[in-house]
Design a protein around this motif. Structure first.
Motif, PDB file in Angstrom:
ATOM      1  N   ARG C  75      -3.525  10.394  -6.820  1.00  0.00           N
ATOM      2  CA  ARG C  75      -2.823  10.620  -8.092  1.00  0.00           C
ATOM      3  C   ARG C  75      -1.387  10.113  -7.998  1.00  0.00           C
ATOM      4  N   ALA C  76      -0.750  10.435  -6.875  1.00  0.00           N
ATOM      5  CA  ALA C  76       0.644  10.030  -6.696  1.00  0.00           C
ATOM      6  C   ALA C  76       0.745   8.513  -6.700  1.00  0.00           C
ATOM      7  N   ARG C  77      -0.184   7.868  -5.987  1.00  0.00           N
ATOM      8  CA  ARG C  77      -0.128   6.401  -5.915  1.00  0.00           C
ATOM      9  C   ARG C  77      -0.470   5.758  -7.249  1.00  0.00           C
ATOM     10  N   GLU C  78      -1.180   6.508  -8.112  1.00  0.00           N
ATOM     11  CA  GLU C  78      -1.497   6.021  -9.452  1.00  0.00           C
ATOM     12  C   GLU C  78      -0.374   6.336 -10.438  1.00  0.00           C
ATOM     13  N   GLY C  79       0.716   6.929  -9.953  1.00  0.00           N
ATOM     14  CA  GLY C  79       1.876   7.099 -10.823  1.00  0.00           C
ATOM     15  C   GLY C  79       2.133   8.497 -11.358  1.00  0.00           C
ATOM     16  N   VAL C  80       1.474   9.510 -10.775  1.00  0.00           N
ATOM     17  CA  VAL C  80       1.785  10.876 -11.190  1.00  0.00           C
ATOM     18  C   VAL C  80       2.831  11.425 -10.227  1.00  0.00           C
ATOM     19  N   ALA C 102       6.446   6.508   1.545  1.00  0.00           N
ATOM     20  CA  ALA C 102       5.851   6.745   0.226  1.00  0.00           C
ATOM     21  C   ALA C 102       5.781   5.450  -0.594  1.00  0.00           C
ATOM     22  N   VAL C 103       6.880   4.705  -0.580  1.00  0.00           N
ATOM     23  CA  VAL C 103       6.918   3.460  -1.357  1.00  0.00           C
ATOM     24  C   VAL C 103       5.844   2.498  -0.839  1.00  0.00           C
ATOM     25  N   ASN C 104       5.742   2.396   0.487  1.00  0.00           N
ATOM     26  CA  ASN C 104       4.771   1.463   1.048  1.00  0.00           C
ATOM     27  C   ASN C 104       3.324   1.927   0.879  1.00  0.00           C
ATOM     28  N   ALA C 105       3.125   3.239   0.855  1.00  0.00           N
ATOM     29  CA  ALA C 105       1.774   3.755   0.594  1.00  0.00           C
ATOM     30  C   ALA C 105       1.338   3.326  -0.804  1.00  0.00           C
ATOM     31  N   LYS C 106       2.284   3.390  -1.723  1.00  0.00           N
ATOM     32  CA  LYS C 106       1.979   3.011  -3.096  1.00  0.00           C
ATOM     33  C   LYS C 106       1.728   1.506  -3.202  1.00  0.00           C
ATOM     34  N   ARG C 107       2.573   0.739  -2.488  1.00  0.00           N
ATOM     35  CA  ARG C 107       2.424  -0.726  -2.539  1.00  0.00           C
ATOM     36  C   ARG C 107       1.088  -1.148  -1.942  1.00  0.00           C
TER      37      ARG C 107
END
Lengths: 482, 425, 252
Positions: C75-80, C102-107
């Motif tokens: 969810r967090a990586r999808e923008g929540v 966190a930033v790289n997990a999302k990237r």
């Protein structure tokens, strides 16, 4: 579906210990079991002088009269000392003169371990002694070291070539009768590293020994002796791995350090012996005696260790602070997962005036493991103005593991100050959820939290080792959360 | 000892006898521990006790020292007096109060009052503890106190143990049994005094059973205990929502050993254990604490402070044990020692054994001398060095005395502290 | 963007949310107010995926996907993004390193390479300015020894770093002094754009003077009982919640 999940899980867990391969090389062995003849056999194999053989035989006699200690907070079936092979060595085809002479199989082994035996290591500034099973394979960069007068060679060679130094110091810090495993080691040790840093020399590169158990049913009994003469400095690194085997292998090493006036020895270990599988089958019994003597005034000995391997670890790298103004340090991260058991810590024995010591121990327990810190801080009546600070923290992951702290503080001088602090905490749900909410998976979160928790110790490791240690921690704790 | 041994050879008829025979057999196996036994590492008790100690009770005699002391006491509501381990009716005051049953142990044994069988030997581990076994087998007398459900006893009950022995080989075995039923509350002070001119030896056990939501406070005074070799075992079983407070105050003694075990058996139980000790001459004072967290959401606190003079040896071993089911445990331990002489020493073993993960446990231990900055600060304000030292020592131990709830007791200890430190203010 | 329909949620057998409905579109700011214990924080936790909450009925759709099927980190990586009411402390892990992870997990999730150190530091400095945090804060262990206000500013800083599509602020204003409140609100206002949305959970109308909501909802008894524009918040400030409770009672 469940079956499939199980398989994936299985695969995942099996992949944890990536050093579990064996090397198929020709080896020669001593017959199984232990008696006086075996001691003579080992000594003969190493072309040892008479005095060395006698030293071993004395130790063997002492060992026969001793009993295996029971006080540690670990449990394991009785060891049958007659079912162990006390000497195994890669068969030498010819005298090794240069790196090209090394058996390609052995080279490959070390390549797989990520430590290629090649001169390129000079870039990293590390000279390496490679020990497989009982035998030192090769020591690199000897020439460069020789220039400075530094002796870095295998123990067997030192016994032959530097007998005066060995005779003078061997067994002075850890006497043969010190404990059951030290006596055993003294009788049957086969190889190890020897280091001598002459007066006023700062060792130009980090010295490193890589220990590898390969053969089956074999015990590894290496012996390390490091002497830092007046005003010298050395940083020594030790790494260890072993193949995956169902049986338990015994590793009983002895390490002795001597620091003379104003000398400094930094000894770092990344211990990654095979820990056994997830059901607690197999793994190395790591019963090690490590002790440093700050013999000279203003000398310093610093132990840094990252312990992730072994089914059972039992070791207490210690400092005897004999010289005035001497300093002892102990920085440790001990991780246990699955059925691993660790009982580790240190002893700081203050004898000289103005001696100082510092202990930072970080225990991490996961799975069904048991992790104990055991430490002694002793301030003798002679140790005016001694100071010790100890910090022992435990981190629990999951509710099936245990974390224990057994410090002993014995103070016989009223001018000193001894402080001890300990905490036990856990990686809680709230912390995990917070990290998850920032997009980190469970494993990424655990890795990050654990590395943060161990930071104080990692910063005392040489850079290269610190990176390896962090990776090891991740592997060790894989699958411990969720 | 032979005649008593004979006594144990007979087939036990009652439950009580059975327990005592079991304990006797256990002691035959255990014996007196040497310093090789881990728990006795810092007190080599075997060499300290007389070799051929006598377990038969000695004739009691009220001497002048006892008389004078009793006369000096403020008027207590409750008082039980024991001479050489035997109850002394005339010197005791036991008013009748509904819901409170007090008698001496011997009497309780004789008439099996208040289901004593339910409790005797049920809190101590006489199969493993050397002196608990010895005491369980050979106890002569002590107090039996039973508080009924929801009864709150406001006034503390004083238990005075006087030793007027004339035989240095006597080894007196005394014991208290305290039952505080659900919702009840009680305060006890145990006071040990050597009223003789010779060295006395005793082995004292207190078993306490604390019911749900009940409260027990126990203060142990080892104040007039010069030339005493005393072994104390205090055992407490805590049910849910209960509270146990124990303070151990040691000012004198040749060999003093205090074992305390608190078992938190029910949720939300709380144990608060504190102690202060002064070592003088060649005294050996050894406090051994075990807090067992056996249920979730319990809290415990240990605070021990020692001041060692001359050639005295102070030891503290404190263990926090947290069982796997004892989640949300909050356990804290602090042990601090001051060394005021260069011949004195302190041993400290603050252990944590944790098998649950959702816990907060910590311990701190510090051994040292008075803070030089603080000393200097006081001197700079014109306070002489010696007085500054006394003041800071007082400040150091005062924290423990502050914790004692019963005001007269707290006052008594603070006064004693000042006296000890020669502070007259 | 977010559509919650008939949501029922329990915690330890106790019903907290009962038939909860809410629709949020890109570019909108929704404020949820209500007395204590009406399920406001539960809503935030459920949206972020805390596992002790049991969803017993209803559905949540987020950008066309079933939010309830996703793990908290997905969810967090999808923008929540959830700005926590009680941010945790992580000893030894600096805010900088935490954000890098966190930033790289999302990237990684978006199929991008990890951000290089230089770009990351630039981003860090830029975003830090938004919440007026000094350089020293990001190098300290995450939230360790931070004051309440600093922790909340750190939450907004992290939100700025992660650029979420849906940001949920769970009582971010509670306990803040006026300066910190202003900084937090400024941060939110700077991050606001036509593609993202905010769900602001608060006790106090005060915050809404700084963050102007498009919609104000009143929660009571586990669901929204009244909705309106920003003037509703003023009404609540003046009259309290009793009149709402009475309204609900009269309807029942």
């Amino acid at each position: 579906m469940e079956k499939e999940q199980d398989d994936i899980l299985q695969e995942h867990i099996n992949s944890d210990y990536k050093y579990g391969f064996t090397t198929d090389i020709e080896q020669e062995f001593a017959p199984m079991g232990l008696n006086e003849d075996i001691v003579r056999f080992i000594s003969a194999k190493k072309n040892e002088p008479e005095w060395m053989l006698n030293w071993r035989l004395q130790a063997f006699k002492a060992w026969q009269q001793m009993k295996q200690p029971q006080w540690q907070n670990v449990h394991f079936p009785e060891i049958d000392y007659q079912k162990i092979i006390y000497y195994a060595a890669p068969k030498k085809k010819k005298e090794i003169k240069s790196l090209d002479d090394i058996d390609p199989e052995i080279r490959e082994t070390y390549d797989k371990l990520g430590i290629p035996i090649q001169e390129q290591k000079v870039l990293a500034g590390v000279a390496v002694d490679y020990v497989m099973d009982s035998e030192s394979v090769i020591t690199t960069f000897r020439a460069a070291l020789k220039e400075k007068g530094v002796i870095f060679c295998s123990m067997s060679e030192a016994i032959r070539e530097h007998a005066d130094l060995v005779k003078k110091y061997l067994g002075t810090v850890v006497p043969t009768r010190d404990n059951y495993f030290a006596a055993l080691n003294s009788a049957v040790f086969s190889d190890g590293s020897f280091v001598y840093i002459p007066k006023g020399v700062r060792c130009p590169m980090e010295l490193s020994t890589y220990f590898r158990i390969n053969a089956e049913n074999t015990g590894q009994f290496e012996r390390t002796l490091i002497i830092a003469d007046d005003r010298s400095y050395v940083s020594y690194l030790e790494g260890c791995t072993a193949p995956t085997r169902d049986e338990n292998q015994l590793h009983a090493a002895v390490v002795e350090l001597v620091a003379m006036d104003s000398a400094e020895i930094k000894y770092s270990t990344v211990q990654n012996w095979y820990p056994g599988d997830k059901n607690g089958i197999g793994g190395v019994y790591n019963f090690v005696t490590k002790r440093g003597l700050c013999q000279g005034d203003s000398s310093k000995i610093s132990w840094a260790q990252v312990e992730t391997g072994s089914a059972i670890t039992w070791k207490y790298p210690s400092c005897i602070l004999k010289g005035d103004n001497s300093i002892g340090e102990f920085y440790s991260v001990a991780v246990t997962n699955n059925y691993q058991q660790a009982d580790t810590g240190t002893k700081m024995i203050h004898i000289g005036k103005n001696t100082r010591s510092r202990i930072v121990s970080k225990g991490i327990s996961a799975g069904k493991s048991q992790n104990s810190y055991r430490g002694l801080v002793k301030v003798a009546g002679t140790a005016e103005n001694a100071y010790n600070f100890s910090q022992c923290d435990s981190l629990l992951i999951g509710d099936k593991c245990g974390a224990h702290t057994f410090p002993y503080l014995e103070i016989k001088n009223n001018t000193g100050k001894v402080e001890h602090e300990a905490t036990t905490s856990k990686i809680g749900e709230d912390l995990m959820f917070y990290c998850n909410q920032r997009g980190l998976s469970d494993e990424e979160a655990v890795s990050m939290i654990v590395n943060g928790y161990c930071k104080e110790v990692f910063k005392h490791l040489p850079m290269e080792f610190a990176v390896e240690a962090q990776k090891l921690l991740d592997v060790s704790l894989e699958g411990s959360v969720g | 000892m032979e005649t008593i041994e004979q006594q144990f050879k007979n087939t036990p008829t009652t439950q009580l006898d059975k327990v005592r025979v079991e304990a006797f057999n256990a002691f035959e196996k255990l014996g007196i521990p040497t310093s090789r036994v881990e728990a006795w590492k810092y007190t080599n008790i075997k060499t300290k006790l007389s070799k051929d100690f006598i377990l038969t009770p000695l004739e009691s005699e009220v001497n002048t020292a006892v008389k004078n002391y009793i006369a000096s006491l403020p008027p207590y509501a409750f008082r039980l007096v024991f001479l050489n381990g035997i109850f002394h009716q005339e010197l005791s005051i036991i008013p009748e109060i509904e819901g409170l049953y007090i008698t001496n142990l011997k009497e309780a044994f004789a008439n099996k009052s208040s289901n004593i069988e339910q409790y005797f030997g049920k809190a101590v581990n006489y199969n493993e503890e050397h002196f608990a076994a010895l005491n369980t087998a050979f106890v002569t007398d002590g107090a039996f106190i039973h508080v009924s459900k929801n009864v709150a006893i406001e006034e503390p009950i004083y238990l005075h143990y006087f030793f007027t022995a004339t035989d240095a080989d006597a080894f007196v075995q005394t014991r208290n049994l305290v039952v505080v039923e659900d919702g009840a509350s009680l305060q006890i002070a145990e006071d040990f005094r050597n009223a003789s001119n010779i060295t006395v030896q005793y082995n004292h056990v207190t078993e306490s059973f604390i019911g749900k939501n009940a409260q027990l406070t126990l203060v142990k005074l080892q104040v007039e205990t010069k030339n005493v070799k005393g072994i104390h075992s205090l055992e407490a079983l805590l049910q849910r929502d209960s509270t146990f407070n124990a303070s151990t105050i040691t000012f004198e003694g040749n060999v003093i050993r205090n074992n305390i075990t608190a078992q938190l058996l029910g949720e939300n139980a709380h144990a608060d254990l504190s102690g202060l000790y002064f070592g003088k001459e060649n005294a050996s004072i050894d406090n051994n604490i075990l807090v067992k967290h056996l249920a979730p959401n319990c809290t415990s606190n240990q605070l021990y402070k020692g001041v060692m003079n001359d050639e005295s040896v102070g030891s503290f071993s404190g263990k926090i044990f947290v069982d796997q089911i004892a989640q949300k445990t909050n356990a804290f331990q602090s042990s601090k020692g001051l060394l005021l002489s260069n011949e004195a020493s302190i041993n400290n073993r603050p252990n944590l054994e944790i098998f649950a993960d959702d816990v907060k446990c910590s311990h701190g231990a510090a051994i040292g001398q008075l803070d030089e900055n603080a000393l200097f600060y006081l001197q700079a304000r014109g306070i002489p060095f010696e007085l500054a030292k006394q003041l800071l020592t007082y400040a150091f131990v005062h924290e423990v005395a502050e914790r004692i709830q019963a005001k007269p007791l707290r006052q008594f200890i603070c006064d004693k502290l000042k006296e000890e430190l020669k502070l007259n203010w | 963007m977010l559509s919650i329909k008939n949501l029922d949620v329990r915690v330890e057998q106790k019903e907290i949310l009962k038939g909860f409905n809410l629709q949020i579109n890109p570019g909108e700011i929704h404020a949820i107010m209500g007395p204590n214990g009406t399920g406001k924080s539960t809503l935030a936790s459920v949206l972020a995926g805390k596992n002790e909450y049991e969803v017993t009925g209803g559905e949540i759709s987020y950008l066309g996907k079933d939010l309830l099927e996703m793990s908290p980190d997905e969810r967090a990586r999808e923008g929540v993004f959830l700005a926590f009411q009680y941010p945790v402390e992580i000893p030894g892990v600096s805010t900088t390193n935490f954000m890098k992870a966190a930033v790289n997990a999302k990237r990684k999730h978006l199929g991008l390479d990890p951000m290089d150190a230089k770009t990351f530091l630039q981003l860090l400095n830029e975003k830090r300015a938004i919440v007026e945090l000094s350089r020293e804060f990001t190098s300290r262990s995450l939230n360790e020894g931070f004051s309440g206000g600093e922790k909340k500013r750190n939450e907004i800083f992290q939100m700025a770093m992660l650029e979420p599509k849906l940001a949920i602020l769970d009582e971010t204003d509670s306990g803040l002094d006026i300066d910190a409140l202003r900084i937090v609100a400024n941060g939110v206002n700077q991050l606001r754009n036509k593609d993202n949305a905010f769900l602001v959970i608060t006790h106090y109308q005060r915050l809404l003077n700084y963050i102007v909501p498009d919609f104000v909802h009143v929660m009571y008894g586990g669901r929204i009982v009244k909705s309106g524009g920003k003037e509703l918040a003023l009404q609540l400030e003046e009259r309290g919640y009793d009149w709402i409770k009475e309204e609900v009672a009269s309807l029942a």
